[in-house]
Write a protein that holds these residues in place. Structure first.
Motif, PDB file in Angstrom:
ATOM      1  N   SER A  34       0.742  -1.343   0.040  1.00 13.63           N
ATOM      2  CA  SER A  34      -0.123   0.027   0.150  1.00 13.63           C
ATOM      3  C   SER A  34       0.891   1.227   0.003  1.00 13.63           C
ATOM      4  O   SER A  34       1.886   1.285   0.308  1.00 13.63           O
ATOM      5  CB  SER A  34      -1.088  -0.036   1.167  1.00 13.63           C
ATOM      6  OG  SER A  34      -0.184   0.297   2.479  1.00 13.63           O
ATOM      7  N   PRO A  57      -5.891   1.042  -3.934  1.00 10.57           N
ATOM      8  CA  PRO A  57      -7.132   1.318  -2.974  1.00 10.57           C
ATOM      9  C   PRO A  57      -6.413   2.352  -1.733  1.00 10.57           C
ATOM     10  O   PRO A  57      -5.489   2.285  -1.400  1.00 10.57           O
ATOM     11  CB  PRO A  57      -7.548   0.109  -2.319  1.00 10.57           C
ATOM     12  CG  PRO A  57      -6.425  -0.949  -2.309  1.00 10.57           C
ATOM     13  CD  PRO A  57      -5.613  -0.547  -3.601  1.00 10.57           C
ATOM     14  N   ASP A  60      -3.822   6.453  -3.654  1.00  9.01           N
ATOM     15  CA  ASP A  60      -3.354   6.078  -4.918  1.00  9.01           C
ATOM     16  C   ASP A  60      -1.893   6.463  -5.286  1.00  9.01           C
ATOM     17  O   ASP A  60      -0.995   7.128  -4.594  1.00  9.01           O
ATOM     18  CB  ASP A  60      -4.159   6.560  -6.121  1.00  9.01           C
ATOM     19  CG  ASP A  60      -4.237   8.100  -6.184  1.00  9.01           C
ATOM     20  OD1 ASP A  60      -3.134   8.845  -5.922  1.00  9.01           O
ATOM     21  OD2 ASP A  60      -5.110   8.638  -7.017  1.00  9.01           O
TER      22      ASP A  60
END
Length: 229
Positions: A34, A57, A60
């Motif tokens: 992430s 998710p 971005d």
């Protein structure tokens, strides 16, 4: 010597594919699933380059890139994206991405792009101190000053500026500018030059409406003036 790369992408299968292939070519890949994890990893460790997915998710890739540029300077960043819209590529380049690789891609192509980006980020063997129009460039240290003020540029911005300073006072066509900056590959077009020229003007203190240092020669290219009036 192994190259250390951070892959920021929520696709675990892509990490497994790339890490296996790149390890055979002396490239070590670390994975962050992430944007926040990637930023935290960059804060605590050093990498030669970042491979950054746009479509993630939560935070971005474009927002991650903004934060990388604020916190980690000119570390090379290659954007990975499934998007085909030119607007997304332009935004990434405006934010300081060094290259774009559209998905799906082959690991071999990514390796070639990575090596090209890292070559451009390396200092030239011969040190040069270039001057034109109040701009001073030290090529080996990859440092720039404008009227004595240090200016931080991305890798491609720096290479384009060097190409302009070396031919100060002469018009450099867009295609020739890309070639001299080492970016004449198919992924980079004339629109990319325009984007980076716009960023350079801002960083060099040029008024975008009436630029004094980097002037446009319509339909041809750009010229860095020898003297700023």
């Amino acid at each position: 010597m192994s190259i250390r790369v951070l892959l920021i992408d929520d696709d675990r299968r892509l990490y497994e594919l790339l890490s296996g292939y790149l390890a055979d070519h002396e490239v070590s890949v670390s994975h962050a699933a992430s944007g926040p994890v990637g930023l935290s990893t960059l804060q605590g460790d050093a990498f030669d380059a970042v491979l950054l997915d746009v479509m993630m998710p939560g935070m971005d890739g474009l927002e991650v890139l903004r934060r990388i540029r604020r916190r980690h300077g000119a570390v090379p960043v290659i954007m990975l994206t499934a998007r085909g819209d030119e607007a997304d590529r332009v935004v990434g380049l405006e934010l300081g991405a060094d290259d774009y690789v559209p998905k799906p891609f082959s690991p071999r192509e990514l390796l070639a792009r990575l090596r090209a980006v890292l070559r451009r980020a390396q200092p030239r063997a011969q040190d040069e101190r270039l001057r034109a129009g109040g701009v001073v460039v030290e090529t080996s240290a990859r440092q720039v000053w404008v009227e004595g003020r240090p200016v931080e540029l991305t890798g491609l911005e720096f290479d384009i500026l060097v190409a302009l300073v070396r031919r100060a006072g002469r018009v450099v066509p867009r295609a020739a500018l890309l070639e001299e900056a080492g970016r004449d590959d198919a992924s980079v077009g004339e629109r990319t030059v325009d984007v980076h020229i716009s960023k350079l003007r801002k960083k060099l203190g040029d008024d975008p409406r009436t630029p004094r240092r980097i002037r446009t020669v319509r339909g041809v290219g750009y010229v860095l003036t020898d003297e700023v009036t």
